[in-house]
Design a protein around this motif. Structure first.
Motif, short mmCIF file in Angstrom:
data_model
loop_
_atom_site.label_atom_id
_atom_site.label_comp_id
_atom_site.label_asym_id
_atom_site.label_seq_id
_atom_site.Cartn_x
_atom_site.Cartn_y
_atom_site.Cartn_z
N UNK A 61 0.40 -0.80 -0.31
CA UNK A 61 0.12 0.17 -0.07
C UNK A 61 0.91 0.98 0.13
N UNK A 62 2.36 1.52 -0.48
CA UNK A 62 3.03 2.57 -0.40
C UNK A 62 2.76 3.19 -1.69
N UNK A 63 1.77 3.08 -2.11
CA UNK A 63 1.05 3.77 -3.07
C UNK A 63 1.87 4.36 -4.34
N UNK A 64 2.38 2.48 -5.12
CA UNK A 64 3.31 3.26 -6.16
C UNK A 64 2.57 1.71 -7.31
N UNK A 65 2.40 1.70 -8.70
CA UNK A 65 1.94 0.14 -9.58
C UNK A 65 2.94 1.00 -10.53
N UNK A 66 2.78 -0.02 -10.93
CA UNK A 66 3.86 0.44 -12.39
C UNK A 66 3.52 -1.07 -13.24
N UNK A 67 3.26 -0.80 -14.69
CA UNK A 67 3.18 -1.98 -16.12
C UNK A 67 4.60 -1.30 -16.87
N UNK A 68 5.13 -2.78 -17.26
CA UNK A 68 6.03 -2.61 -18.35
C UNK A 68 5.88 -2.80 -19.66
N UNK B 221 0.35 -4.08 -14.95
CA UNK B 221 0.29 -3.60 -14.79
C UNK B 221 -1.11 -3.63 -13.24
N UNK B 222 -2.07 -4.21 -13.48
CA UNK B 222 -2.66 -5.22 -12.83
C UNK B 222 -2.10 -6.31 -11.81
N UNK B 223 -1.24 -7.14 -12.10
CA UNK B 223 -0.15 -7.72 -11.32
C UNK B 223 0.09 -6.82 -10.54
N UNK B 224 0.97 -5.88 -10.84
CA UNK B 224 1.52 -4.81 -9.46
C UNK B 224 0.37 -4.74 -8.84
N UNK B 225 -1.01 -4.32 -9.57
CA UNK B 225 -2.14 -3.63 -8.35
C UNK B 225 -2.39 -4.12 -7.35
N UNK C 162 -4.51 6.41 0.62
CA UNK C 162 -3.47 7.20 -0.38
C UNK C 162 -2.99 8.05 -1.28
N UNK C 163 -2.82 8.24 -1.49
CA UNK C 163 -2.57 9.07 -2.65
C UNK C 163 -1.74 7.50 -3.70
N UNK C 164 -2.29 7.77 -5.46
CA UNK C 164 -1.30 6.80 -5.87
C UNK C 164 -0.55 6.68 -7.01
N UNK C 165 0.93 6.43 -7.11
CA UNK C 165 1.46 7.03 -8.69
C UNK C 165 1.06 5.69 -9.71
N UNK C 166 1.19 5.80 -10.84
CA UNK C 166 0.50 4.45 -11.60
C UNK C 166 0.98 4.68 -12.68
N UNK D 238 -9.07 4.30 -18.68
CA UNK D 238 -9.49 4.28 -17.42
C UNK D 238 -8.39 6.31 -17.50
N UNK D 239 -7.76 6.44 -17.94
CA UNK D 239 -7.04 8.02 -17.19
C UNK D 239 -8.20 8.89 -16.97
N UNK D 240 -9.15 8.94 -17.87
CA UNK D 240 -10.23 10.10 -17.22
C UNK D 240 -10.73 10.36 -16.50
N UNK D 241 -11.27 8.42 -15.97
CA UNK D 241 -11.51 8.15 -14.69
C UNK D 241 -11.18 8.04 -13.86
N UNK D 242 -10.10 8.20 -13.75
CA UNK D 242 -8.33 8.70 -12.53
C UNK D 242 -8.76 9.79 -11.70
N UNK D 243 -9.12 11.38 -12.81
CA UNK D 243 -9.39 12.38 -12.62
C UNK D 243 -9.42 12.97 -11.36
N UNK D 244 -11.13 12.28 -10.79
CA UNK D 244 -10.96 12.92 -9.48
C UNK D 244 -9.85 12.65 -7.98
N UNK D 245 -9.50 11.81 -8.75
CA UNK D 245 -9.12 10.72 -7.49
C UNK D 245 -6.93 11.01 -7.36
N UNK D 246 -7.03 10.37 -5.91
CA UNK D 246 -6.04 11.30 -5.54
C UNK D 246 -4.06 10.04 -6.78
N UNK D 247 -4.52 10.58 -7.55
CA UNK D 247 -3.31 9.53 -8.55
C UNK D 247 -2.87 10.98 -9.53
#
Length: 223
Positions: free
Chosen positions: A34-41, A57-61, A138-142, A161-170
């Motif tokens: 829950x450190x606020x970091x997920x990533x996809x390569x 990305x999903x596996x990281x999430x 807490x805030x999340x970095x994707x 997905x991107x516009x759906x996250x605009x109200x979130x601390x992402x």
């Protein structure tokens, strides 16, 4: 959204590593998942692999490492989503299990008997729900790395997905080369008109000779 562009070896991954260290230090008491970091390569051969970026990305999430055996992925998925979403997990598990290529129950298989466009829309919805759940602590970095190798389907999903996250601390970060002919370039070009000032673009340039000398002098601690 931040877009990080530059040639191979110029420092994109180093900048992301420094940012990740700062994010971890900002929340030392939160559990690692829950450190606020997920990533996809993306991988170099990935343009022909549908959903390969979204899957990474999903596996990281949902915090399922590649070392988990296939037989244990479904239980791990259910346990993690139950912890994140509670009762809502039942609506999400079938679609993410289908996306991950996991065994489905007969009822779940019937649910997936629909046109691909509708199924993709459900993928977008459930991924957004998981991201929202991750921001509860807490805030999340994707982060999406090497987007110049992204497959077209993953690009479509992330642009939805991107516009759906605009109200979130992402904070979303798309990193890659400035390859305007690649399908992944749409992740750079389309948000420019969609987000305006909410988009920060960073283009890394080679060091000048004087900067290179300063770097070497600092590394070797010599004149």
């Amino acid at each position: 959204l931040a877009v990080l562009l530059g040639e191979p070896g110029i420092g994109k991954s180093r900048l992301l590593s420094e940012l990740r260290n700062r994010v971890s230090r900002a929340a030392p008491d939160r559990p690692a998942e829950e450190r606020g970091w997920v990533e996809g390569r993306c991988v170099s051969y990935g343009r022909g692999l549908p959903y390969h970026l979204v899957l990474d990305l999903l596996r990281s999430m949902i915090d399922i490492p590649l070392s988990v055996t296939e037989a244990n992925v479904r239980p791990a998925l259910e346990e993690r989503l139950q912890a994140l979403l509670g009762a809502e997990a039942d609506d999400v598990v079938p679609y993410l299990a289908h996306l991950l290529g996991l065994p489905l129950s007969p009822d779940e298989a019937d649910l997936m008997q629909s046109d691909p466009e509708r199924i993709q829309g459900r993928y977008v919805a459930v991924i957004s729900r998981v991201i929202r759940a991750l921001t509860a602590s807490g805030p999340l970095v994707v982060v999406l790395e090497d987007v110049h190798w992204a497959d077209p389907v993953s690009v479509d999903v992330m642009l939805q997905v991107m516009p759906l996250t605009t109200p979130m601390p992402v904070l979303m970060i798309f990193a890659g080369r400035a390859d305007t002919d690649a399908p992944g370039w749409r992740l750079v070009a389309q948000p420019r008109t969609l987000l305006g000032d909410a988009l920060t673009e960073i283009r890394l340039q080679p060091l000048a000779e004087s900067e290179s000398r300063e770097l070497v002098a600092n590394l070797l601690e010599i004149e």
